[in-house]
Design a protein around this motif. Sequence first.
Motif, PDB file in Angstrom:
ATOM      1  N   GLU A 162     -16.437   0.383  -5.362  1.00 56.76           N
ATOM      2  CA  GLU A 162     -15.113   0.986  -5.290  1.00 56.76           C
ATOM      3  C   GLU A 162     -14.265   0.458  -6.441  1.00 56.76           C
ATOM      4  OE1 GLU A 162     -13.305   3.272  -3.548  1.00 56.76           O
ATOM      5  OE2 GLU A 162     -15.234   3.930  -2.762  1.00 56.76           O
ATOM      6  N   GLY A 163     -13.194   1.173  -6.741  1.00 56.11           N
ATOM      7  CA  GLY A 163     -12.239   0.712  -7.738  1.00 56.11           C
ATOM      8  C   GLY A 163     -10.840   0.837  -7.173  1.00 56.11           C
ATOM      9  N   MET A 164     -10.072  -0.219  -7.228  1.00 56.28           N
ATOM     10  CA  MET A 164      -8.715  -0.222  -6.677  1.00 56.28           C
ATOM     11  C   MET A 164      -7.882  -1.271  -7.408  1.00 56.28           C
ATOM     12  SD  MET A 164     -10.142  -1.642  -3.045  1.00 56.28           S
ATOM     13  CE  MET A 164      -8.624  -1.492  -2.152  1.00 56.28           C
ATOM     14  N   LYS A 165      -6.589  -1.364  -7.090  1.00 56.46           N
ATOM     15  CA  LYS A 165      -5.714  -2.284  -7.804  1.00 56.46           C
ATOM     16  C   LYS A 165      -4.740  -2.981  -6.859  1.00 56.46           C
ATOM     17  CE  LYS A 165      -5.586   0.147 -12.287  1.00 56.46           C
ATOM     18  NZ  LYS A 165      -4.719   0.945 -13.190  1.00 56.46           N
ATOM     19  N   ALA A 166      -4.259  -4.147  -7.328  1.00 53.59           N
ATOM     20  CA  ALA A 166      -3.150  -4.846  -6.683  1.00 53.59           C
ATOM     21  C   ALA A 166      -1.978  -4.858  -7.652  1.00 53.59           C
ATOM     22  CB  ALA A 166      -3.546  -6.272  -6.311  1.00 53.59           C
ATOM     23  N   TYR A 167      -0.760  -4.821  -7.088  1.00 56.29           N
ATOM     24  CA  TYR A 167       0.465  -4.713  -7.888  1.00 56.29           C
ATOM     25  C   TYR A 167       1.467  -5.771  -7.444  1.00 56.29           C
ATOM     26  CZ  TYR A 167      -1.660  -0.056  -8.237  1.00 56.29           C
ATOM     27  OH  TYR A 167      -2.533   0.981  -8.405  1.00 56.29           O
ATOM     28  N   ARG A 168       2.238  -6.300  -8.398  1.00 58.31           N
ATOM     29  CA  ARG A 168       3.319  -7.240  -8.092  1.00 58.31           C
ATOM     30  C   ARG A 168       4.652  -6.516  -8.263  1.00 58.31           C
ATOM     31  NH1 ARG A 168       4.027 -12.850  -7.935  1.00 58.31           N
ATOM     32  NH2 ARG A 168       1.865 -13.198  -8.604  1.00 58.31           N
ATOM     33  N   ASP A 169       5.502  -6.558  -7.232  1.00 61.65           N
ATOM     34  CA  ASP A 169       6.793  -5.885  -7.338  1.00 61.65           C
ATOM     35  C   ASP A 169       7.847  -6.808  -7.941  1.00 61.65           C
ATOM     36  OD1 ASP A 169       7.823  -7.554  -5.335  1.00 61.65           O
ATOM     37  OD2 ASP A 169       7.662  -6.056  -3.751  1.00 61.65           O
ATOM     38  N   GLU A 170       9.062  -6.318  -8.043  1.00 62.81           N
ATOM     39  CA  GLU A 170      10.139  -7.073  -8.683  1.00 62.81           C
ATOM     40  C   GLU A 170      10.546  -8.307  -7.886  1.00 62.81           C
ATOM     41  OE1 GLU A 170      11.587  -6.521 -11.803  1.00 62.81           O
ATOM     42  OE2 GLU A 170       9.761  -5.322 -11.887  1.00 62.81           O
ATOM     43  N   ASN A 171      10.152  -8.363  -6.608  1.00 58.15           N
ATOM     44  CA  ASN A 171      10.466  -9.523  -5.768  1.00 58.15           C
ATOM     45  C   ASN A 171       9.280 -10.471  -5.625  1.00 58.15           C
ATOM     46  OD1 ASN A 171      13.152  -8.606  -5.126  1.00 58.15           O
ATOM     47  ND2 ASN A 171      12.201  -7.088  -3.780  1.00 58.15           N
ATOM     48  N   ASP A 172       8.262 -10.262  -6.468  1.00 57.03           N
ATOM     49  CA  ASP A 172       7.053 -11.103  -6.521  1.00 57.03           C
ATOM     50  C   ASP A 172       6.124 -10.936  -5.320  1.00 57.03           C
ATOM     51  OD1 ASP A 172       7.242 -12.267  -9.051  1.00 57.03           O
ATOM     52  OD2 ASP A 172       8.673 -13.752  -8.336  1.00 57.03           O
ATOM     53  N   ALA A 173       6.322  -9.891  -4.536  1.00 61.29           N
ATOM     54  CA  ALA A 173       5.363  -9.574  -3.470  1.00 61.29           C
ATOM     55  C   ALA A 173       4.176  -8.832  -4.077  1.00 61.29           C
ATOM     56  CB  ALA A 173       6.021  -8.727  -2.396  1.00 61.29           C
ATOM     57  N   ILE A 174       2.991  -9.020  -3.491  1.00 61.15           N
ATOM     58  CA  ILE A 174       1.773  -8.387  -3.977  1.00 61.15           C
ATOM     59  C   ILE A 174       1.378  -7.281  -3.002  1.00 61.15           C
ATOM     60  CG2 ILE A 174      -0.621  -8.741  -4.698  1.00 61.15           C
ATOM     61  CD1 ILE A 174       1.401 -10.296  -6.361  1.00 61.15           C
ATOM     62  N   TRP A 175       0.986  -6.129  -3.542  1.00 59.34           N
ATOM     63  CA  TRP A 175       0.691  -4.958  -2.732  1.00 59.34           C
ATOM     64  C   TRP A 175      -0.656  -4.344  -3.094  1.00 59.34           C
ATOM     65  CZ3 TRP A 175       4.198  -3.613   1.052  1.00 59.34           C
ATOM     66  CH2 TRP A 175       5.459  -4.223   0.967  1.00 59.34           C
ATOM     67  N   LEU A 176      -1.355  -3.844  -2.089  1.00 57.78           N
ATOM     68  CA  LEU A 176      -2.530  -3.006  -2.270  1.00 57.78           C
ATOM     69  C   LEU A 176      -2.123  -1.559  -2.029  1.00 57.78           C
ATOM     70  CD1 LEU A 176      -5.128  -5.090  -0.198  1.00 57.78           C
ATOM     71  CD2 LEU A 176      -4.790  -5.133  -2.683  1.00 57.78           C
ATOM     72  N   PHE A 177      -2.897  -0.628  -2.578  1.00 58.39           N
ATOM     73  CA  PHE A 177      -2.574   0.788  -2.441  1.00 58.39           C
ATOM     74  C   PHE A 177      -3.698   1.516  -1.711  1.00 58.39           C
ATOM     75  CE2 PHE A 177      -2.530   5.212  -4.041  1.00 58.39           C
ATOM     76  CZ  PHE A 177      -1.263   5.577  -3.609  1.00 58.39           C
ATOM     77  N   ARG A 178      -3.431   1.932  -0.497  1.00 63.24           N
ATOM     78  CA  ARG A 178      -4.337   2.735   0.325  1.00 63.24           C
ATOM     79  C   ARG A 178      -5.745   2.138   0.450  1.00 63.24           C
ATOM     80  NH1 ARG A 178      -3.532   9.146  -0.330  1.00 63.24           N
ATOM     81  NH2 ARG A 178      -4.016   8.942   1.905  1.00 63.24           N
ATOM     82  N   PRO A 179      -5.857   0.850   0.751  1.00 62.20           N
ATOM     83  CA  PRO A 179      -7.195   0.249   0.845  1.00 62.20           C
ATOM     84  C   PRO A 179      -8.038   0.836   1.960  1.00 62.20           C
ATOM     85  CG  PRO A 179      -5.543  -1.252   1.730  1.00 62.20           C
ATOM     86  CD  PRO A 179      -4.793  -0.136   1.059  1.00 62.20           C
ATOM     87  N   ASP A 180      -7.384   1.421   2.981  1.00 62.99           N
ATOM     88  CA  ASP A 180      -8.142   2.059   4.059  1.00 62.99           C
ATOM     89  C   ASP A 180      -8.971   3.224   3.542  1.00 62.99           C
ATOM     90  OD1 ASP A 180      -5.560   3.278   3.584  1.00 62.99           O
ATOM     91  OD2 ASP A 180      -5.930   4.556   5.325  1.00 62.99           O
ATOM     92  N   GLN A 181      -8.438   3.913   2.518  1.00 63.01           N
ATOM     93  CA  GLN A 181      -9.170   5.032   1.936  1.00 63.01           C
ATOM     94  C   GLN A 181     -10.394   4.549   1.156  1.00 63.01           C
ATOM     95  OE1 GLN A 181      -8.277   8.393   2.542  1.00 63.01           O
ATOM     96  NE2 GLN A 181      -7.076   7.245   4.056  1.00 63.01           N
ATOM     97  N   ASN A 182     -10.249   3.418   0.475  1.00 65.89           N
ATOM     98  CA  ASN A 182     -11.390   2.852  -0.239  1.00 65.89           C
ATOM     99  C   ASN A 182     -12.467   2.385   0.729  1.00 65.89           C
ATOM    100  OD1 ASN A 182      -8.824   2.046  -2.158  1.00 65.89           O
ATOM    101  ND2 ASN A 182     -10.639   2.640  -3.335  1.00 65.89           N
TER     102      ASN A 182
END
Length: 355
Positions: free
Chosen positions: A75-95
Amino acid sequence: MMLKTTSEIDIVRVKASKINEIDFENLAFGNVFTDHMLVCDFKDGQWQKPIIKPYEPFLIDPSAKVFHYGQAIFEGMKAYRDENDAIWLFRPDQNLDRFNKSAVRMAMPEITEDIFIGGLKTIVDLERNWVKKGLGNTLYIRPFMIAIGSGVIAQPSTQYKFMIILSPARSYYSGEVKVIIAEHYSRAANGGIGAAKAAGNYSSQFYPQKLAQEKGFQQIIWTDDATHTKLEEAGTMNVFFRINDTIYTAPTSERILDGVTRKSLIAIAKRDGIKVEERTVLVDEIVSGAKDGTLKEIFGVGTAAVVSPIVGFQYQEQYYELPIIQNSIALLLKDTLTKIQYKLAEDTFGWTVKV
């Protein structure tokens, strides 16, 4: 979105991180990896306890079935850091869902949610310093499974290794993309493994892509194997076509991958009043649209580039340049999706998952 997690993961930390040795301003996509990796073995008919350990090579028997019969999915997916330094995954259930569909098609064991999602959250949290702030900076995540059972008899393995490795990435700029429409080679066939994210699907593309690059094209738009009249995917991405103010993309099938970015952009388009249709797209109508000016945009979509605009295509030795337009739907969709992923816009769909 709330997903099942687990604390049943052993962690062996590196003695010293290599993060300070990395030039984050000059990253080649997929070439640099973080300090740790997750490993979980399947044997005796069940998944064992996962472990997160220092990233390193591992030994494998020369007769392992992954080498001889190609049992490998990813699979290929990404993690993101927002402006408040929280880390997020995007739709990992779909992966996870697609990973298990790939596993079933390749006669491999399905992975459990607690190992996949729990493992993702645990290792990304451990490596959170590798997720840099700023639009375009991401941590690319590669979950994969290979057959490690030994023996060259042609049958499924009984032992497998599931792993997650991580690679810091910057904005993916591919420059101008010109494509050639396939008239002979095919990515996948009915009854085959085109809808699975199997390693062999990608290696089989390398030769025709090499031929295309020798002619000055960066990618291929694949056509159906039976008639070569239906447009299906662009390189390793799903593909969209804009005719006038409607965007079209082929429906998923045994030949076409159910892309997470693809389905997300379709949902955004429908929410925001952009006309979108999932239907068979014919080569003839795209050529006709290029001739009469109704074809406005072609763009590939996938995890790495999000949206990759295509500036022109060749078919039957004739090259068609696409117009430069100000109201690009491709770029509008890319901007909207990216803002959701980085928490710069409201996630009305509930797609983002906090680590």
